[in-house]
Design a protein around this motif. Structure first.
Motif, mmCIF file in Angstrom:
data_model
loop_
_atom_site.group_PDB
_atom_site.id
_atom_site.type_symbol
_atom_site.label_atom_id
_atom_site.label_comp_id
_atom_site.label_asym_id
_atom_site.label_seq_id
_atom_site.Cartn_x
_atom_site.Cartn_y
_atom_site.Cartn_z
ATOM 1 N N HIS A 1 0.828 -1.196 0.000
ATOM 2 C CA HIS A 1 0.000 0.000 0.000
ATOM 3 C C HIS A 1 0.864 1.247 0.000
ATOM 4 C CE1 HIS A 1 0.439 -1.631 4.065
ATOM 5 N NE2 HIS A 1 0.347 -0.406 4.561
ATOM 6 N N ASN B 1 0.576 4.915 1.026
ATOM 7 C CA ASN B 1 -0.199 5.921 1.753
ATOM 8 C C ASN B 1 0.179 7.290 1.189
ATOM 9 O OD1 ASN B 1 -1.032 3.827 3.380
ATOM 10 N ND2 ASN B 1 0.518 4.208 4.915
ATOM 11 N N GLU C 1 3.587 6.516 8.016
ATOM 12 C CA GLU C 1 3.021 5.488 8.892
ATOM 13 C C GLU C 1 4.084 4.986 9.858
ATOM 14 O OE1 GLU C 1 0.899 1.992 7.085
ATOM 15 O OE2 GLU C 1 2.462 0.941 8.178
ATOM 16 N N HIS D 1 4.687 0.241 0.579
ATOM 17 C CA HIS D 1 5.265 -0.766 1.460
ATOM 18 C C HIS D 1 4.270 -1.887 1.697
ATOM 19 C CE1 HIS D 1 2.983 1.653 4.333
ATOM 20 N NE2 HIS D 1 2.896 0.553 5.034
#
Ligand SMILES: [Fe+2]
Length: 416
Positions: free
Chosen positions: A306, A308, A313, A344
């Motif tokens: 994913h 972001n 994160e 990641h």
């Protein structure tokens, strides 16, 4: 926290004369958010809450930060941060930006009286137990608790000193308020049925704490021109600031333990918002708890890769076993920082291995920030330089392209 609580003695009618047994007036203080337009409490003091007799500079700990540049994922090993200091002045900055700072401290020492006038604090107790004395009363804490302390609450930390126990405290300091996500709340502030926790799971002070004393020092962290826009002042109060005989309202410190979070699971992988526990301005706090996982016969329980695109994160791995992180070097006490602009996900071997798994024994606290995070001095000191290359299985050659951190790091990878 928008539900009503009343502790100790308060007058029947607000803003009316309230006297002790000798006829002495109590001093009423309204502690409220957003300029009298949001949650508040009324506190009744024995002494005058504004009576100070001295004001001196309090030099804050090192709050300098270094940008994550050149950008890459980071692995920070918090268990390599040595024990020392107290739960307030001993905090060492791991990551931070203009909205939130994440610090870590390992300690059994009591703190001074302290007040954060910049924002709410949410301190995750990785390990240890003790109490937090506040002007609202006493909170007890234990491993797995989030200790949520509203902005400007005077308090001090008293870690347990039984059997050499140390408190490992992961302090999330906001420049804003920290509260349950709005989507968990009714329009009047009650936690809704679909929320993963409810009011019964929040523990506030149960009785007042009234201390005697004169010339009591309080460390105040407040806005200024220091690093991260923060400075410190040491105020001395004429009478003890913890002198509240009673209070009521919807603003107060409380604890919430991660074991009371009821995970939401699904037929296929559920995204991080179902794991959310709190929100602040420009960041969220989620926790990934032990849980049954996806029940579709072909589901892949570990996350898809994913990106972001709007956030950085930060995962703090505090318990269990990490299916998604196998081969990465991540272990208990680790932090991973996966910045925006970088996709990641699991180490490749973890994907196949997760198919058919029915239960994840993991416990991790996640902070997602909308603005980029920079590395604090403790973060820089405990970085594992090999992490960024563990997906590929190889990194830059000796003297390679990342001179800022690990160009000559040994190419040791457990990924296979
Ligand atoms: Fe992620």
């Amino acid at each position: 926290m928008a539900y009503y609580r009343s502790v100790g003695d308060v007058p029947r009618t607000r803003h009316t004369a309230f006297r002790d047994e000798t006829g002495q007036l109590r001093y009423e203080e309204l502690m409220g958010e957003e300029g009298f337009s949001s949650d508040s409490s009324l506190l009744y003091h024995r002494g005058v809450p504004s009576a100070i007799v001295d004001s001196q500079v309090w030099e804050l700990p090192d709050l300098s930060t270094t940008p994550n540049h050149p950008i890459k994922p980071r692995h920070l090993k918090l268990h390599e941060v040595p024990a020392g200091g107290d739960p307030v002045t001993g905090r060492r900055l791991v990551l931070g930006n203009g909205d939130v700072r994440i610090s870590y401290v390992v300690t059994d020492a009591p703190s001074a009286y302290y007040r954060n006038a910049v924002g709410d604090e949410c301190v995750y107790v990785e390990d240890g137990s003790g109490t937090v004395e506040t002007s609202f009363g006493v909170l007890t804490y234990r491993a797995g608790d989030y200790v949520v302390i509203p902005r400007a609450t005077t308090h001090r930390w008293l870690p347990s000193d039984v059997d050499g126990e140390l408190s490992r405290l992961y302090a999330i300091e906001a420049n804003s308020h920290i509260s349950p996500p709005k989507r968990y709340l009714s329009r009047f502030g009650q936690l809704l049925e679909h929320a993963p926790y409810c009011e019964r799971d929040l523990f506030g002070p149960e009785e007042p704490l009234v201390e005697d004393g004169t010339d009591v020092e309080v460390l105040v962290k407040h806005r200024g021109n220091g690093p991260s826009g923060l400075v410190g002042t040491r105020l001395t109060y004429a009478t003890h600031p913890l002198d509240v005989v009673g209070w009521d309202g919807c603003l107060y410190p409380y604890t919430f333990n991660v074991e009371d979070f009821m995970p939401i699971t699904g037929k296929v992988h559920q995204p991080p918002p179902v794991h959310q526990v709190f929100e602040g301005t420009n960041f969220v706090v989620c926790n990934f708890c032990p849980r049954k996982v996806d029940y579709h016969e072909q589901s892949i329980p570990v996350p898809y890769y994913h990106s972001n695109v709007d956030s950085d994160e930060v995962m703090f791995y505090v318990g269990g076993d990490y299916e998604a992180r196998k081969g990465s070097g991540i272990d208990l006490g680790s932090i991973s920082l996966h910045p925006g602009g970088y996709a990641h996900g699991p180490q490749p071997s973890a994907i196949e291995a997760s198919i058919g798994v029915e239960y994840f024994d993991e416990l991790a606290v996640m902070v997602d920030t909308f603005r980029p995070l920079e590395l604090g001095e403790a973060g820089r000191a405990v970085e594992d330089p090999a992490y960024a290359w563990t997906w590929a299985g190889r990194g830059p050659s000796t003297g390679g392209s990342d001179p800022g951190s690990d160009g000559d790091a040994p190419a040791v990878f457990s990924n296979s």
